[in-house]
Enzyme design. Structure first.
Site, PDB file in Angstrom:
ATOM      1  N   LYS A   1       0.822  -1.213   0.037  1.00 10.44           N
ATOM      2  CA  LYS A   1       0.104   0.085   0.051  1.00 10.44           C
ATOM      3  C   LYS A   1       0.793   1.270  -0.012  1.00 10.44           C
ATOM      4  CE  LYS A   1      -4.017   2.117   2.611  1.00 10.44           C
ATOM      5  NZ  LYS A   1      -4.819   1.573   3.856  1.00 10.44           N
TER       6      LYS A   1
ATOM      7  N   SER B   1      -9.569   1.925   3.156  1.00 13.51           N
ATOM      8  CA  SER B   1      -8.769   2.717   2.171  1.00 13.51           C
ATOM      9  C   SER B   1      -7.734   1.881   1.285  1.00 13.51           C
ATOM     10  CB  SER B   1      -7.974   3.890   2.807  1.00 13.51           C
ATOM     11  OG  SER B   1      -7.029   2.980   4.023  1.00 13.51           O
TER      12      SER B   1
ATOM     13  N   SER C   1      -9.815  -0.420   7.112  1.00 16.00           N
ATOM     14  CA  SER C   1      -9.125  -0.384   5.731  1.00 16.00           C
ATOM     15  C   SER C   1      -8.764  -1.509   5.122  1.00 16.00           C
ATOM     16  CB  SER C   1      -8.177   0.745   5.765  1.00 16.00           C
ATOM     17  OG  SER C   1      -8.640   2.045   6.133  1.00 16.00           O
TER      18      SER C   1
END
Length: 501
Positions: free
Chosen positions: A90, A164, A188
Site C-alpha cells: 500500500k 482505504s 481499511s
C-alpha cells in the site's frame, strides 16, 4: 526455463502453496510467473490499481537473481517461506527508491529506507511488484478518494473496491499478487477484503512494525495482510511479525496477555438484531444464514485444500451463540468520528498542512480534516477516559460471556455513483461494525462466506469478520479457515431483487 514452464497458464488465484508446488516440480519458474503477471496487468482494464508499478525488467531481474541465489542450494534445505511469491505494498508504506504519495501528489516524497515489514517479506524471497492506490491519506473506506483514480470491485466495475486499501485488495483479487501488505485503522483492510471476496488479517496492535508507515491515527494504525486464503495470510503474517524497538507502540511477546485456549465450545457473540437494520437486504439475509450455519456446525475437524492441522480446541470447535452486552463495542465505534481521536490526523500531517493548507486535498478528505479541529485538552482527556471505560467493559464481556465476536464486515456494497451522491455519509455507514476494533485493542480476521446477485446479474461477495482479544490472531485464523471450509460452501446465493431492497 523448461518448455513446460514456458507454456503453463497463470495459476489463478495466486496462492503461496500452489506456487511453491509448481516451483518444486519445475512446472513454473519465478521469471515465467512474473512475465505472465505483467502481461495480465497490461491487459487488465482497471488502470487505477497501481500508483507505482515496478518496471517489468526490474521485477524480472529480481526473479532471476532469486532463482540464481537458490539454484545450488542443498535439496534438503527448505526455500524461504515467500520464495518467488509476488506481493504489493500500500502506498502509505515506505519502499526505498519508490515514491510514497498517500494518493496525494503534493505530499509525495521518495524514502531512502524500506519499512521493516516490507524488508522482511523481501528477505523471505518475496518479489515486490509495486505500490498500490488508496483513499487519500488513508482516510476513507470507499477507495474513491484518490488523485490516481478509483480502483473498482473485481466482480463488477460499477461498484467500489472499498478502502482505504483499495488497490491492495484489487491487486490480490485480480490475480497480480498472492498477498498485499496493507493497513487498517478503522476497517481499511476488512472492508475491501469483504467487497472483493478476500481474506483480511488485522493483527494485534504492536505485533507488526509500523516504522515506515505514514500514520492516519497513530494509536490505532496497524499493518495488515490481504490474501486469497487464510493459509497465505498466515504465512505472510508469520514472516512480517516481530518486535521492532524503533516502533514506539511495538509490544514484546510478554506484553501481550497469554490467553487460555478456546475450549471445544466457542462462545460467539453477534450484534443485536436492532443493530442489523443498517444492512442491505442481501447482506441481512446472508448474515442471518451465516449465524444459523455457524450455530448448527457439528463438532468436526476443519477440512479442505487449505486447512492445516490445528490444536484440537480449534479444529473441533463447536460454535455456540452467547448472550452479551454489545453496548461498549457500539459506544467505541461511535467515537472514531465523534471525538477528539480524529484530531490525530492533524497531528500526523501537521507539516504538510502548514506548507500546503487543505486546498490540494481530495474534497471529501478536505471536509474530514476541516472537521477534525477544535477539540481542546479537556475534551481529549474525557475521550481518553471514556475509551478506557469501553475497553474495560469489552474485556469483561470477553472474559465472562464470549470468546469471539462475529460481525458483518460491512453493511452493503455501494456503486461508485452512489458514493458520489453522498461521499461522507455512505463512507461512514460502511464502518458500522469496523471502527471499534483497533480502538478497543482487538484483533480480527475477515473471511468471505457467501455471494449475492446484484441488479446487473453479477455475483458479488459477502463477508464476515471474526474479532477477538489481543493475542488471539492464530486462533482467529484457524476458526476463519474452518468457517471458509465448512460453512461457506453451504450458504445459498442470495438472489433477491435489486441491491438495496
Amino acid at each position: 526455463m523448461g518448455s513446460s514452464a514456458a507454456s503453463m497458464e497463470l495459476p489463478l488465484p495466486l496462492r503461496i502453496t500452489t506456487l511453491h508446488d509448481l516451483y518444486a516440480s519445475k512446472k513454473l519458474t519465478p521469471t515465467h510467473l512474473i512475465n505472465q503477471i505483467y502481461d495480465r496487468i497490461e491487459s487488465y482494464p482497471d488502470k487505477a490499481v497501481w500508483i507505482h508499478l515496478v518496471p517489468r525488467e526490474e521485477a524480472l531481474a529480481a526473479a532471476t537473481a532469486l532463482t540464481e541465489r537458490y539454484t545450488n542450494t542443498n535439496p534438503t534445505t527448505p526455500l524461504p517461506p515467500l520464495y518467488g511469491i509476488p506481493f504489493s505494498v500500500k502506498d502509505s508504506i515506505d519502499v526505498a527508491g519508490q515514491p510514497t504519495t498517500l494518493a496525494c501528489p503534493s505530499f509525495a516524497y521518495t524514502p531512502t529506507a524500506t519499512a521493516p515489514v516490507v524488508q522482511r517479506a523481501l528477505d523471505a524471497g518475496g518479489i515486490l511488484l509495486g505500490k498500490t492506490n488508496l483513499d487519500q491519506f488513508a482516510t476513507g473506506l470507499v477507495g474513491h478518494r484518490s488523485a490516481y483514480g478509483t480502483p473498482r470491485c473485481i466482480f463488477d466495475g460499477e461498484y467500489i473496491s472499498g478502502g482505504s486499501s483499495s488497490g491492495s485488495a484489487v491487486s490480490v483479487g485480480a490475480g497480480f499478487v498472492a498477498f498485499a501488505i496493507a493497513t487498517d485503522t478503522a476497517g481499511s483492510t476488512r472492508v475491501p477484503a469483504a467487497l472483493n471476496g478476500l481474506v483480511g488479517v488485522k493483527p494485534t496492535l504492536g505485533t507488526l512494525s509500523t516504522v515506515g508507515l505514514i500514520p492516519a491515527c497513530r494509536t490505532a494504525d496497524c499493518v495488515t495482510v490481504l490474501a486469497n486464503c487464510v493459509g497465505d495470510a498466515r504465512v505472510a503474517w508469520g514472516v512480517m511479525r516481530g518486535f521492532d524497538a524503533g516502533d514506539v507502540f511495538a509490544r514484546r511477546d510478554g506484553e501481550i496477555p497469554v490467553r487460555r485456549p478456546f475450549g471445544d465450545v466457542v462462545r460467539v457473540g453477534f450484534p443485536p438484531r436492532e443493530r442489523l437494520g443498517v444492512l442491505s437486504a442481501p447482506y441481512r439475509a446472508l448474515f442471518e444464514r451465516c449465524v444459523g450455519a455457524l450455530c448448527r456446525l457439528e463438532r468436526a475437524p476443519a477440512v479442505g485444500a487449505h486447512a492445516q492441522p490445528q490444536p484440537q480446541s480449534q479444529s473441533h470447535a463447536q460454535f455456540q451463540k452467547a448472550n452479551f452486552d454489545y453496548a461498549p463495542f457500539q459506544a467505541a465505534n461511535e467515537m472514531l468520528y465523534g471525538s477528539s481521536i480524529v484530531a490525530q490526523r492533524l497531528a500526523a500531517f501537521e507539516g504538510y498542512i502548514q506548507a500546503h493548507g487543505l486546498d490540494k486535498l481530495h474534497p471529501a478528505v478536505k471536509t474530514i480534516f476541516a472537521a477534525s479541529s477544535g477539540f481542546d485538552a479537556v475534551r481529549a482527556y474525557k475521550d481518553i477516559f471514556d475509551l478506557a471505560l469501553y475497553k474495560r467493559q469489552a474485556e469483561t464481556e470477553f472474559l465472562e460471556n464470549i470468546d469471539i465476536l462475529v460481525v458483518p464486515s460491512t453493511v452493503t456494497h455501494f456503486t461508485v455513483a452512489e458514493i458520489d451522491e453522498d461521499p461522507i455519509g455512505r463512507n461512514r455507514v460502511l464502518g458500522s461494525f469496523t471502527h471499534f476494533v483497533n480502538l478497543l485493542d482487538l484483533c480480527a480476521v475477515a473471511v468471505p462466506v457467501g455471494r449475492w446477485e446484484n441488479a446487473r446479474g453479477n455475483l458479488l461477495p459477502f463477508g464476515i469478520t471474526l474479532i477477538g482479544q489481543a493475542g488471539r490472531d492464530e486462533e482467529l485464523m484457524a476458526l476463519g479457515e474452518k468457517i471458509m471450509d465448512c460453512v461457506s460452501p453451504y450458504l445459498e446465493v442470495y438472489t433477491g431483487v435489486g441491491d438495496r431492497a
